[in-house]
Design an enzyme around this catalytic site. Structure first.
Site, PDB file in Angstrom:
ATOM      1  N   GLY A  20       0.814  -1.213   0.000  1.00  0.00           N
ATOM      2  CA  GLY A  20       0.000   0.000   0.000  1.00  0.00           C
ATOM      3  C   GLY A  20       0.847   1.262   0.000  1.00  0.00           C
ATOM      4  O   GLY A  20       0.409   2.308   0.482  1.00  0.00           O
ATOM      5  N   ASN A  22       1.471   3.193  -2.320  1.00  0.00           N
ATOM      6  CA  ASN A  22       1.085   4.132  -3.373  1.00  0.00           C
ATOM      7  C   ASN A  22       0.292   5.325  -2.859  1.00  0.00           C
ATOM      8  O   ASN A  22       0.052   6.282  -3.596  1.00  0.00           O
ATOM      9  CB  ASN A  22       0.243   3.414  -4.433  1.00  0.00           C
ATOM     10  N   GLY A  24      -1.590   7.474   0.959  1.00  0.00           N
ATOM     11  CA  GLY A  24      -1.809   7.568   2.393  1.00  0.00           C
ATOM     12  C   GLY A  24      -0.510   7.467   3.183  1.00  0.00           C
ATOM     13  O   GLY A  24       0.549   7.932   2.758  1.00  0.00           O
ATOM     14  N   ILE A  25      -0.594   6.852   4.358  1.00  0.00           N
ATOM     15  CA  ILE A  25       0.580   6.693   5.212  1.00  0.00           C
ATOM     16  C   ILE A  25       1.643   5.853   4.513  1.00  0.00           C
ATOM     17  O   ILE A  25       2.843   6.122   4.625  1.00  0.00           O
ATOM     18  CB  ILE A  25       0.165   6.068   6.555  1.00  0.00           C
ATOM     19  N   GLY A  26       1.221   4.849   3.762  1.00  0.00           N
ATOM     20  CA  GLY A  26       2.170   3.995   3.059  1.00  0.00           C
ATOM     21  C   GLY A  26       3.056   4.769   2.108  1.00  0.00           C
ATOM     22  O   GLY A  26       4.251   4.466   1.973  1.00  0.00           O
ATOM     23  N   SER A 149      -3.367  -0.049  14.550  1.00  0.00           N
ATOM     24  CA  SER A 149      -4.228   1.130  14.574  1.00  0.00           C
ATOM     25  C   SER A 149      -4.642   1.437  16.004  1.00  0.00           C
ATOM     26  O   SER A 149      -4.841   0.530  16.823  1.00  0.00           O
ATOM     27  CB  SER A 149      -5.472   0.904  13.721  1.00  0.00           C
ATOM     28  N   TYR A 174     -13.682  -3.023  10.942  1.00  0.00           N
ATOM     29  CA  TYR A 174     -12.369  -2.457  10.621  1.00  0.00           C
ATOM     30  C   TYR A 174     -11.437  -2.541  11.833  1.00  0.00           C
ATOM     31  O   TYR A 174     -10.291  -2.999  11.726  1.00  0.00           O
ATOM     32  CB  TYR A 174     -12.498  -1.001  10.177  1.00  0.00           C
TER      33      TYR A 174
END
Length: 307
Positions: A20, A22, A24-26, A149, A174
């Site tokens: 991930g 690509n 956000g946080i990633g 999280s 989630y």
């Protein structure tokens, strides 16, 4: 040594996979690791988004070593081919970051019939580590960094309804998927130590990371001036996704980090520089960890680092 989030140690010669990476946080994990010389592989199911991320990183870091591997965590059957595409004999670290958060009232499944958030956030990562194990073991002391999280603190797993078939609530599902990731990471630490494996399992979380407090990156993240202004009062407690990446970057690079540790933001676990946290008991319970591992192994037909 005082950790400087703006000047982490050099990582020349290391190869790190960020799932991930690509957006956000990633994305910021990938950018920050590339900035200190790591060869970063962005694992993403979107070639277009990964290409945009690589362009954004290369614009800021002209000599960055960044590439993309097609990786779809919702499709466990595709993971062996994805790992073969890495074209590296060893991997110094993997950051298990990719994830989705659905807010729709209808429960969704992948093609295997697994609930989609659990499948993406947890089951796919469990199976990925299974297939990556030979490459991780081939490195001198590889790190498996799991992005948890803050939401997992208040959740509890129902192992009899792991996929929320009887009781689906998107927010709770989630939170439970992220809790499952963290329980897995602590259980992985116990198993690696029992095996005497040189790999380590470390847990990190980003705290409260908002898009509106995140600096823009061309083709990857844009924010409106109005949204940024409206979010400024929240800066006392929350932060941008660039800062949300700091805990994971420290978990990858800090030589003093040890297996089984949890790293998160210093201020109330929501913002600030990364520090060592004490995990909640329900995250580290070995009985729950063992039972979750067995259930996940059955669901995914995988067993990371099995003898």
């Amino acid at each position: 040594m005082t950790w400087n989030v703006h000047r982490p140690p050099l990582a020349d010669g290391t190869t790190i996979l960020v799932t991930g990476g690509n957006g956000g946080i990633g994305y910021f994990i990938a950018e920050q690791l590339a900035s200190v010389g790591a060869s970063v592989i962005i694992g993403s199911r979107s070639t277009a988004k990964a290409s945009a991320a690589i362009r954004a990183i290369s614009t800021r870091i002209p000599n960055a070593q960044v590439q993309h591997v097609l990786l779809d965590l919702t499709d466990i059957d595709s993971l062996p081919v994805a790992v073969q595409r890495l074209k590296v004999d060893s991997l110094d670290a993997v950051v298990l970051n990719a994830g989705i958060a659905l807010d729709i009232p209808q429960r969704k499944e992948n093609k295997r019939g697994h609930e989609l958030m659990l499948a993406t956030n947890y089951l796919g990562h469990f199976a990925l580590v299974h297939h990556l194990a030979p490459k991780l073991t081939a490195a001198p002391a590889a790190r498996i960094v799991t992005m948890g999280s803050f939401a997992a603190r208040s959740e509890h797993l129902d192992l009899d309804d792991l996929q929320s078939e009887r009781d689906y609530n998107p927010k709770r599902t989630y939170g439970r998927s992220k809790l499952a990731q963290m329980i897995f990471a602590f259980e992985l630490d116990r198993r690696l130590r029992l095996l005497g494996n040189t790999c380590i399992s470390v847990i990190a979380h980003p705290g409260g990371a908002l898009d509106a407090l995140t600096p823009p990156r061309g083709g990857v993240h844009q924010r409106s001036g109005r949204a940024h202004l409206l979010a400024l009062p929240y800066k006392a407690l929350l932060q941008g996704k660039d800062a949300g990446a700091w805990s994971a970057v420290r978990a990858v690079l800090d030589q003093d980090v040890q297996s089984g540790q949890l790293w998160g933001p210093r201020t109330l676990g929501l913002r600030g520089t990364p520090h060592l946290e004490k995990p909640k008991d329900h995250m580290t319970d070995p009985t729950t960890g063992s039972e979750l591992w067995a259930a996940t192994s059955s669901l995914t037909n995988s067993n990371p680092f099995a003898i």
